[in-house]
Design a protein around this motif. Sequence first.
Motif: not given
Length: 217
Positions: A128-145
């Motif tokens: 159970e994470p505090d948030a789940l963000i999907g559909n992001l790859w490589a540099e796109q993950k920086a948006e959620a981070l």
Amino acid sequence: MASTTRSAAPTVGFDLDMTLIDSRPGIHACYRALSERTGTFVDADLAITRLGPPLAEELAHWFPAERVAAVADLYRSMYPAVAIAATPALPGAAEAIAAVRAAGGRAIVVTAKYEPNAKLHLEHLGIEPDALIGNLWAEQKAEALREHDAAVYVGDHLGDIRGARAAGAHAVAVATGPYTAGELHAAGADSVLADLTEFPEWLAAYRDEPPSAAARA
């Protein structure tokens, strides 16, 4: 005088496939089912050696470009019945999330996987994470981070290292995916662990070190 230690509770991001879960059995079964359904051969043994990038990139090896989007939708619709129960957590996954929480931090999952299916994996395994963000790859993950102010991102793929660096986060790599520890070091990971069983001890050391002394473990 400002403290020189990382005393603040961190937000830590985790990749999903081959970081928190061993998705190879489930994905292998789903590709075999997809082959049967479409009549197009997909080498499931080969496909599971290169997990990480978006599904469309793998499907492009087996289907013509004009069919990839439709086949991806079909694969995702088949996935829950075929792949979820077959997929175990990797050693130390639950304990890694717990270590972040014990430190007063937040644990989030940022993955390239289709978010509804990623959620099913986590629910099935009781993670159970505090948030789940999907559909992001490589540099796109920086948006959620960046949105979640993550100080650390943990993943198994070179794309995860790139995502962490794009977000200005400490890139922790685990050698549970397609790359060796040496390859992860060479790709610029700030710290490399054999697997997540080493993460709680790493996190404690990371929080106690001055920022300028970040170890390349």
